[in-house]
Design an enzyme around this catalytic site. Structure first.
Site, PDB file in Angstrom:
ATOM      1  N   CYS A   1      63.277  44.390   6.583  1.00  0.00           N
ATOM      2  CA  CYS A   1      62.671  44.423   7.665  1.00  0.00           C
ATOM      3  C   CYS A   1      62.687  43.005   8.149  1.00  0.00           C
ATOM      4  O   CYS A   1      62.904  42.789   9.570  1.00  0.00           O
ATOM      5  CB  CYS A   1      61.068  44.622   7.673  1.00  0.00           C
TER       6      CYS A   1
ATOM      7  N   CYS B   1      58.360  43.809   3.468  1.00  0.00           N
ATOM      8  CA  CYS B   1      59.669  44.332   3.599  1.00  0.00           C
ATOM      9  C   CYS B   1      60.806  43.345   3.567  1.00  0.00           C
ATOM     10  O   CYS B   1      61.046  42.914   4.993  1.00  0.00           O
ATOM     11  CB  CYS B   1      59.517  45.394   4.255  1.00  0.00           C
TER      12      CYS B   1
END
Length: 105
Positions: free
Chosen positions: A31, A28
């Site tokens: 993230c 991600c």
């Protein structure tokens, strides 16, 4: 930020006062951006414990318990109780304000 390895460790660590959890995944990109932001924010909040949960290696029941449907998701706990959450990568100031607003003094 320390990585939480399992549900038992998670349940134990959230009892320690002000606890900030970042639900994340290695694949991600937002993230990764939030992780860098957290590295900047952490020194500003010495009274908060910061942890990270990799959703790909965590028990699904824990993710369901905390309604983790997308990442990154941050959750603030005070003495084991969830007090607030936020989804998505946010700017440093917004994350720091979120922590300040929800932590126990």
């Amino acid at each position: 930020m320390q990585l939480i390895e399992n549900s038992e460790q998670f349940e134990e660590l959230i009892l320690a006062g002000n606890v900030f959890i970042q639900f994340s995944a290695g694949w991600c990109r937002p993230c990764k951006v939030l992780t860098k932001t957290m590295e900047e924010v952490t020194p500003e909040h010495p009274d908060v414990y910061f942890y990270k949960v990799d959703i790909d290696s965590m028990d699904r029941s824990l993710l369901n318990d905390y309604n983790v449907r997308s990442v990154p998701k941050i959750v603030m706990f005070v003495d084991g109780h969830e007090v607030a959450d936020m989804i998505g990568s946010k700017p440093k100031e917004e994350v720091s304000n979120f922590i300040s607003e929800h932590k126990k003094s």
